[in-house]
Design an enzyme around this catalytic site. Structure first.
Site, PDB file in Angstrom:
ATOM      1  N   ASP A 142      -5.009   4.584   5.654  1.00 24.14           N
ATOM      2  CA  ASP A 142      -6.033   3.637   5.202  1.00 24.14           C
ATOM      3  C   ASP A 142      -5.743   2.970   3.867  1.00 24.14           C
ATOM      4  O   ASP A 142      -6.644   2.511   3.190  1.00 24.14           O
ATOM      5  CB  ASP A 142      -7.376   4.380   5.096  1.00 24.14           C
ATOM      6  CG  ASP A 142      -7.326   5.535   4.097  1.00 24.14           C
ATOM      7  OD1 ASP A 142      -6.296   5.700   3.422  1.00 24.14           O
ATOM      8  OD2 ASP A 142      -8.332   6.272   3.992  1.00 24.14           O
ATOM      9  N   GLU A 196      -2.414   8.467  12.044  1.00 27.57           N
ATOM     10  CA  GLU A 196      -3.719   8.868  11.485  1.00 27.57           C
ATOM     11  C   GLU A 196      -4.761   7.769  11.746  1.00 27.57           C
ATOM     12  O   GLU A 196      -5.436   7.266  10.858  1.00 27.57           O
ATOM     13  CB  GLU A 196      -3.645   9.186   9.991  1.00 27.57           C
ATOM     14  CG  GLU A 196      -4.788  10.088   9.517  1.00 27.57           C
ATOM     15  CD  GLU A 196      -4.813  10.295   8.000  1.00 27.57           C
ATOM     16  OE1 GLU A 196      -5.225   9.385   7.275  1.00 27.57           O
ATOM     17  OE2 GLU A 196      -4.427  11.384   7.552  1.00 27.57           O
ATOM     18  N   GLU A 229     -10.860   1.853   1.588  1.00 32.34           N
ATOM     19  CA  GLU A 229     -10.083   2.525   2.634  1.00 32.34           C
ATOM     20  C   GLU A 229     -10.692   2.384   4.032  1.00 32.34           C
ATOM     21  O   GLU A 229      -9.964   2.256   5.016  1.00 32.34           O
ATOM     22  CB  GLU A 229      -9.900   4.008   2.294  1.00 32.34           C
ATOM     23  CG  GLU A 229      -8.896   4.272   1.176  1.00 32.34           C
ATOM     24  CD  GLU A 229      -9.499   4.129  -0.216  1.00 32.34           C
ATOM     25  OE1 GLU A 229     -10.725   3.882  -0.323  1.00 32.34           O
ATOM     26  OE2 GLU A 229      -8.757   4.250  -1.200  1.00 32.34           O
ATOM     27  N   HIS A 249      -4.558  12.468 -11.590  1.00 30.49           N
ATOM     28  CA  HIS A 249      -3.956  11.277 -10.991  1.00 30.49           C
ATOM     29  C   HIS A 249      -3.524  10.357 -12.130  1.00 30.49           C
ATOM     30  O   HIS A 249      -4.144  10.361 -13.197  1.00 30.49           O
ATOM     31  CB  HIS A 249      -5.033  10.615 -10.126  1.00 30.49           C
ATOM     32  CG  HIS A 249      -4.512   9.559  -9.196  1.00 30.49           C
ATOM     33  ND1 HIS A 249      -4.106   8.329  -9.632  1.00 30.49           N
ATOM     34  CD2 HIS A 249      -4.351   9.547  -7.846  1.00 30.49           C
ATOM     35  CE1 HIS A 249      -3.710   7.602  -8.595  1.00 30.49           C
ATOM     36  NE2 HIS A 249      -3.853   8.333  -7.492  1.00 30.49           N
ATOM     37  N   ARG A 297     -11.770   5.029  -5.900  1.00 31.22           N
ATOM     38  CA  ARG A 297     -12.235   3.829  -6.620  1.00 31.22           C
ATOM     39  C   ARG A 297     -13.757   3.793  -6.754  1.00 31.22           C
ATOM     40  O   ARG A 297     -14.279   3.376  -7.775  1.00 31.22           O
ATOM     41  CB  ARG A 297     -11.768   2.564  -5.886  1.00 31.22           C
ATOM     42  CG  ARG A 297     -10.382   2.118  -6.299  1.00 31.22           C
ATOM     43  CD  ARG A 297      -9.984   0.845  -5.555  1.00 31.22           C
ATOM     44  NE  ARG A 297      -8.958   0.107  -6.262  1.00 31.22           N
ATOM     45  CZ  ARG A 297      -7.664   0.427  -6.285  1.00 31.22           C
ATOM     46  NH1 ARG A 297      -7.237   1.485  -5.664  1.00 31.22           N
ATOM     47  NH2 ARG A 297      -6.794  -0.331  -6.950  1.00 31.22           N
ATOM     48  N   HIS A 352      -9.681  10.643  -7.558  1.00 31.55           N
ATOM     49  CA  HIS A 352      -9.067   9.320  -7.756  1.00 31.55           C
ATOM     50  C   HIS A 352      -9.804   8.169  -7.078  1.00 31.55           C
ATOM     51  O   HIS A 352      -9.425   7.013  -7.200  1.00 31.55           O
ATOM     52  CB  HIS A 352      -7.623   9.324  -7.247  1.00 31.55           C
ATOM     53  CG  HIS A 352      -7.520   9.429  -5.750  1.00 31.55           C
ATOM     54  ND1 HIS A 352      -7.663   8.350  -4.929  1.00 31.55           N
ATOM     55  CD2 HIS A 352      -7.320  10.481  -4.938  1.00 31.55           C
ATOM     56  CE1 HIS A 352      -7.537   8.741  -3.677  1.00 31.55           C
ATOM     57  NE2 HIS A 352      -7.341  10.034  -3.652  1.00 31.55           N
TER      58      HIS A 352
HETATM   59  C1  UD1 Z   1      -4.249   4.616  -3.669  1.00 30.64           C
HETATM   60  C2  UD1 Z   1      -4.911   4.158  -2.365  1.00 30.64           C
HETATM   61  C3  UD1 Z   1      -5.864   5.223  -1.850  1.00 30.64           C
HETATM   62  C4  UD1 Z   1      -5.189   6.585  -1.766  1.00 30.64           C
HETATM   63  C5  UD1 Z   1      -4.587   6.921  -3.115  1.00 30.64           C
HETATM   64  C6  UD1 Z   1      -3.844   8.232  -3.075  1.00 30.64           C
HETATM   65  C7  UD1 Z   1      -5.477   1.790  -1.966  1.00 30.64           C
HETATM   66  C8  UD1 Z   1      -6.368   0.690  -2.290  1.00 30.64           C
HETATM   67  N1  UD1 Z   1      -5.680   2.937  -2.600  1.00 30.64           N
HETATM   68  O1  UD1 Z   1      -5.264   4.666  -4.654  1.00 30.64           O
HETATM   69  O2  UD1 Z   1      -6.328   4.861  -0.574  1.00 30.64           O
HETATM   70  O3  UD1 Z   1      -6.145   7.551  -1.413  1.00 30.64           O
HETATM   71  O4  UD1 Z   1      -3.661   5.883  -3.479  1.00 30.64           O
HETATM   72  O5  UD1 Z   1      -3.545   8.703  -4.353  1.00 30.64           O
HETATM   73  O6  UD1 Z   1      -4.577   1.643  -1.177  1.00 30.64           O
HETATM   74  N2  UD1 Z   1      -0.253   4.956 -11.022  1.00 30.64           N
HETATM   75  C9  UD1 Z   1       0.905   5.220 -11.727  1.00 30.64           C
HETATM   76  N3  UD1 Z   1       1.923   5.883 -11.073  1.00 30.64           N
HETATM   77  C10 UD1 Z   1       1.844   6.296  -9.796  1.00 30.64           C
HETATM   78  C11 UD1 Z   1       0.648   6.034  -9.087  1.00 30.64           C
HETATM   79  C12 UD1 Z   1      -0.386   5.350  -9.705  1.00 30.64           C
HETATM   80  O7  UD1 Z   1       1.021   4.898 -12.900  1.00 30.64           O
HETATM   81  O8  UD1 Z   1       2.790   6.892  -9.280  1.00 30.64           O
HETATM   82  C13 UD1 Z   1      -1.361   4.231 -11.708  1.00 30.64           C
HETATM   83  C14 UD1 Z   1      -1.021   2.754 -11.948  1.00 30.64           C
HETATM   84  O9  UD1 Z   1      -1.599   2.333 -13.155  1.00 30.64           O
HETATM   85  C15 UD1 Z   1      -1.690   2.064 -10.765  1.00 30.64           C
HETATM   86  C16 UD1 Z   1      -2.949   2.901 -10.647  1.00 30.64           C
HETATM   87  O10 UD1 Z   1      -2.525   4.247 -10.883  1.00 30.64           O
HETATM   88  O11 UD1 Z   1      -1.944   0.696 -10.999  1.00 30.64           O
HETATM   89  C17 UD1 Z   1      -3.700   2.804  -9.353  1.00 30.64           C
HETATM   90  O12 UD1 Z   1      -2.891   2.948  -8.215  1.00 30.64           O
HETATM   91  P1  UD1 Z   1      -3.449   2.390  -6.794  1.00 30.64           P
HETATM   92  O13 UD1 Z   1      -2.428   2.673  -5.746  1.00 30.64           O
HETATM   93  O14 UD1 Z   1      -3.889   0.986  -6.955  1.00 30.64           O
HETATM   94  O15 UD1 Z   1      -4.767   3.227  -6.578  1.00 30.64           O
HETATM   95  P2  UD1 Z   1      -4.981   4.738  -6.190  1.00 30.64           P
HETATM   96  O16 UD1 Z   1      -6.269   5.157  -6.785  1.00 30.64           O
HETATM   97  O17 UD1 Z   1      -3.773   5.506  -6.499  1.00 30.64           O
HETATM   98  N1  UDP Z   2      -1.020  16.395  -4.173  1.00 30.59           N
HETATM   99  C1  UDP Z   2       0.182  16.655  -4.830  1.00 30.59           C
HETATM  100  N2  UDP Z   2       0.163  16.844  -6.195  1.00 30.59           N
HETATM  101  C2  UDP Z   2      -0.983  16.768  -6.927  1.00 30.59           C
HETATM  102  C3  UDP Z   2      -2.210  16.487  -6.246  1.00 30.59           C
HETATM  103  C4  UDP Z   2      -2.181  16.290  -4.864  1.00 30.59           C
HETATM  104  O1  UDP Z   2       1.235  16.727  -4.205  1.00 30.59           O
HETATM  105  O2  UDP Z   2      -0.935  16.967  -8.155  1.00 30.59           O
HETATM  106  C5  UDP Z   2      -0.988  16.155  -2.702  1.00 30.59           C
HETATM  107  C6  UDP Z   2      -2.011  16.913  -1.876  1.00 30.59           C
HETATM  108  O3  UDP Z   2      -1.512  18.165  -1.443  1.00 30.59           O
HETATM  109  C7  UDP Z   2      -2.252  15.974  -0.703  1.00 30.59           C
HETATM  110  C8  UDP Z   2      -2.032  14.602  -1.290  1.00 30.59           C
HETATM  111  O4  UDP Z   2      -1.320  14.800  -2.502  1.00 30.59           O
HETATM  112  O5  UDP Z   2      -1.306  16.148   0.337  1.00 30.59           O
HETATM  113  C9  UDP Z   2      -3.363  13.953  -1.548  1.00 30.59           C
HETATM  114  O6  UDP Z   2      -3.204  12.837  -2.340  1.00 30.59           O
HETATM  115  P1  UDP Z   2      -4.431  12.057  -2.939  1.00 30.59           P
HETATM  116  O7  UDP Z   2      -5.558  12.966  -3.171  1.00 30.59           O
HETATM  117  O8  UDP Z   2      -3.889  11.294  -4.113  1.00 30.59           O
HETATM  118  O9  UDP Z   2      -4.741  10.981  -1.800  1.00 30.59           O
HETATM  119  P2  UDP Z   2      -5.710  10.967  -0.528  1.00 30.59           P
HETATM  120  O10 UDP Z   2      -5.325  12.088   0.354  1.00 30.59           O
HETATM  121  O11 UDP Z   2      -7.109  11.045  -1.026  1.00 30.59           O
HETATM  122  O12 UDP Z   2      -5.440   9.640   0.090  1.00 30.59           O
END
Ligand code: UD1
Ligand code: UDP
Length: 389
Positions: free
Chosen positions: A97, A119, A133, A254, A223, A221
């Protein structure tokens, strides 16, 4: 020989697609699996690629600090145009998603390439929860030809929307395949355990060897929880750690700045010794820590699927879930982001042993670790036209 392009961009997608890449690689006579990462996440994605030793053929490297939904959508859509033109896949596989999955599916549709959705079929039917999502998953489902539903319920959701049964396969969730891989890597291996414990200590959780400590593991994490939701979550944690000095609260944060800001705000003064805000853990040490924890407090999707398998009660800081199976099994409970409700539910699990035991029964409604085999076999039959893959 069919070219299958697997596209993903965030940590959870990588965890759940990695075992599928490996499964396709077992059948080089039938499949040429190609990996395109969008880099929607950077560091958190790279952690998973390194663990599973996946070297992508394409990397759009789109992440920008503080990116918004327009950034991700437009950069993935344009980036995929070129990748699809160069790689000419027979099928594109996306996951779940995320905005990566939705935009990559749209890009594939524009080139009339078949899409398989891994999924598929999870629904809250509230387009603002989780946001964005729920709509990402619905749109991806609309664009996809083949739907890999993790459970019977997700299949039924798709059928209610008019998807024909012959295009749906109930496979289990590939996260259980990933989880079993990790458990296998750690099994009876003291050397790995020692290394993993060192790694957890190096990011700041110093009590991983303390066998008698109770542990609450926290992640967040979403939104829709930004702002007030996260401030509430932090306030609840603050009160809980003062109430229970004998319990450790560990929060791998996160990397999103919207998650870290409220933590800094609420915990700006000296924090008690029993709370540990640590950097995101690699998947292997995270599973190790999850297994050594007693209670999970999270808004994550993936963790709702993993924790019940390990017999860990999960309190979900959301008002809805697209994963009702573990809710029905009684190992997951929705608590939203209300301060009092979070404190009440965590306290009950810490203090009431009978209640704890009820919620911590190991349940695995999400699969048996063979989801990837089923997906590859289905695709083998449908696009390669053979029954043995
Ligand atoms: C994204 C997904 C969400 C998923 C989540 C898992 C969308 C809209 N959101 O949300 O569905 O559940 O990932 O974690 O697709 N950042 C870093 N380094 C990283 C990752 C993130 O610096 O490796 C920071 C950056 O500033 C980035 C921000 O986090 O701009 C947000 O990342 P983004 O992918 O937009 O949103 P998530 O909350 O991670
Ligand atoms: N996870 C990880 N390291 C962390 C926190 C989570 O590897 O410090 C793993 C966790 O086991 C799961 C996945 O990341 O498999 C979940 O990611 P997240 O919660 O960011 O995304 P979501 O599942 O909500 O999309």
């Amino acid at each position: 020989m069919k070219k299958i392009l697997l596209v993903f961009g965030t940590r959870p997608e990588a965890i759940k697609m990695a075992p599928l890449v490996k499964e396709f690689q077992k059948y080089p006579q039938h499949f040429q699996p190609l990996v395109c990462v969008t880099g929607q996440h950077r560091e958190m994605l790279d952690q998973v690629l390194a663990l599973f030793k996946i070297i992508p053929e394409y990397d759009l490297n789109i992440m920008k600090p503080g990116q918004d939904l327009y950034d991700i959508t437009s950069r993935v859509l344009l980036g995929m145009k070129e990748v699809l033109a160069n790689s000419t896949p027979d099928m594109v596989l996306v996951h779940g998603d995320t905005t990566t999955s939705m935009a990559a599916s749209l890009a594939a549709f524009y080139q009339r390439i078949d899409i398989g959705h891994v999924e598929a079929g999870l629904r809250t039917n509230d387009i603002y929860s989780p946001w964005p999502e729920e709509i990402n998953r619905q749109l991806t489902g609309r664009l996809a030809k083949f739907h890999f539903a993790p459970t019977k319920l997700s299949k039924e959701n798709l059928q209610k929307e008019g998807v024909l049964e012959s295009f749906i396969s109930v496979t289990g969730n590939t996260v259980i395949d990933a989880l079993y891989n990790i458990i296998e890597m750690m099994k009876n291996d003291d050397e790995t355990s020692t290394e993993v414990e060192k790694l957890i200590e190096s990011v700041g959780y110093l009590n991983i060897k303390g066998e008698n400590r109770k542990r609450v593991l926290i992640t967040g994490h979403r939104r829709e929880n930004f702002g007030e939701g996260f401030l509430n979550i932090c306030q609840a944690i603050k009160q809980l750690l003062l109430k229970y000095p004998q319990v450790d609260f560990i929060y791998p944060m996160h990397l999103n700045p919207n998650v870290r800001k409220p933590i800094k705000e609420v915990f700006k003064e000296a924090t008690p010794k029993n709370v540990y805000f640590i950097e995101p853990l690699d998947y292997l040490p995270f599973v190790y820590l999850l297994n050594k924890s007693d209670i999970v407090l999270t808004d994550s999707g993936g963790i709702q699927e993993e924790a019940p398998g390990l017999g860990k009660p999960v309190l979900v800081m959301r008002n809805t879930t697209e994963r009702p199976e573990a809710l029905a099994a009684g190992t997951v409970k929705l608590v939203g982001t209300d301060i009092e409700k979070i404190i009440y539910e965590v306290s009950k699990l810490i203090e009431n042993e009978e209640y704890y035991t009820q919620m911590s029964k190991a349940q695995n409604p999400y699969g048996d670790g063979k989801a990837c085999q089923r997906i590859v076999s289905f695709i083998g039959k449908r696009i390669v036209g053979n029954d043995k893959n």
